[in-house]
Design an enzyme around this catalytic site. Structure first.
Site: not given
Length: 383
Positions: A190, A290
């Site tokens: 992340h 994604h």
């Protein structure tokens, strides 16, 4: 055929859908969900709606450019998410009008089924080893051959302790032990790790033969991402926070990653994702779209996954209720069997939506999913 109406629906648990209606009775659906910014995207779609009424929905590239280039300011998550949902809905209309799945219009079928990868431990960046073992074995028993986890919980200092490194590595070791050698494992950082810590942490993770590490550092500085990727044998993935082909150009040209991850809800839609995949193919970079979002987003992803040659695996948030497969929203939800979804055969994006369910699940969209900054973290992360 002309566009006569554009509607937006905020859908539980956290999704947003756009419906485009035509004068021939054909409707198209798209998903412009932007986590934590739903109402702002909705306002952008309302502005774009005025530019769409009366237009021919079959002219997808023309309408995309009308929306993207029509204003002085371009790009960014708000505008690109709004355009992405609209563009998906236009493809849905086009496929339905022609009576074919969208993948037939994108070059045809390259594969017969789509490999999915599951989120391992749901909504928990700080699981115990017992939790890790339980969820990994459950996902493998469910038939998944690829898993992804986010076990890098903030706060993380710019230069952190060896104890912090060991705590992360131990979790991945537990995951590998539970999964065995025939299951791929990806780890999402992340962007929470600094350029100082990322190489050290990745070196310690190399023995576990990861499928990829996602966003080892924040994606804005491509040169730093490239420098990090050159220090490890683990494939690097990024792209969920990039928009349009212009946003992906540098990271692909500099070969800063091994896997690109365009998000069809944010990057500009289906055709932009297809173009990004084609750009990546020239550099032998693969594509793992994604998608931590809803079933309409999944439907759009599956159309692209079906026809691109450099596909790796499709992200799936893996809600136990199967909401993200369309359960409770589609008349026939998608089905994952042995870790794969068969190529959709229905016209358009491949689903028939239950409009009564849309109304039942709708709400005002006034929820928040804050992005917090911690001075001890040196990065941005969702909590």
């Amino acid at each position: 055929m002309k566009i006569i109406d554009v509607q937006v629906f905020q859908i539980k648990p956290r999704w947003m859908l756009v419906k485009i209606s035509t004068d021939e009775g054909i409707t198209g659906w798209g998903e412009p969900t932007l986590e934590g910014k739903a109402t702002v995207v909705e306002e952008a779609i309302k502005v774009f709606a005025d530019l769409l009424i009366g237009e021919d929905p079959m002219r997808i590239e023309h309408l995309y450019n009308k929306l993207y280039r029509g204003g002085f300011y371009r790009g960014g998550p708000i505008l690109c998410s709004a355009i992405s949902g609209i563009e998906q809905a236009l493809w849905d209309i086009k496929g339905k009008r022609l009576g074919v799945p969208v993948w037939q219009l994108l070059g045809g079928k390259y594969r017969d089924r789509i490999r999915m990868y599951a989120h391992t431990v749901p909504f928990n960046d700080d699981p115990s080893k017992d939790e890790i073992s339980y969820w990994v074995k459950k996902r493998v028993d469910d038939g998944f051959t690829a898993l992804k986890t986010s076990m890098v919980a903030p706060p993380i200092r710019h230069i952190d302790t060896w104890d912090k490194v060991e705590s992360i590595v131990e979790r991945i070791a537990a995951m590998r032990e539970a999964a065995g050698k025939n299951v791929d494992i990806a780890v999402d950082f992340h962007g929470r790790i600094s350029p100082a810590m990322a190489p050290l942490l990745m070196k310690e993770l190399e023995p576990y033969h990861l499928m990829f590490i996602e966003e080892p550092v924040l994606p804005e500085n491509v040169d730093v991402m490239k420098k990090i990727s050159e220090k490890t044998v683990i494939p690097i993935a990024a792209g969920e926070r990039l928009f349009t082909t212009f946003g992906f150009r540098e990271i692909i040209e500099k070969q800063a990653v091994n896997v690109v991850q365009p998000d069809v809800c944010h990057c500009g839609g289906i055709l932009q994702t297809l173009k990004i995949a084609a750009m990546a193919e020239n550099y032998y970079i693969s594509v793992a779209p994604h998608n931590p979002l809803g079933p309409v987003a999944l439907a759009a992803c599956l159309q692209i996954d079906t026809c691109i040659p450099n596909f790796t695996a499709q992200e799936h948030p893996t809600h136990e209720e199967k909401l993200d497969l369309g359960n409770g929203l589609f008349k026939e939800p998608f089905v994952i069997k042995d870790g794969y979804i068969d190529v959709p055969q229905r016209p358009g994006l491949g689903f028939e939506i239950d409009e009564y369910a849309v109304k039942e699940l709708s709400y005002d969209g006034k929820w928040s999913n804050p992005i917090l900054y911690h001075e001890d973290d040196n990065s941005l992360g969702e909590w």
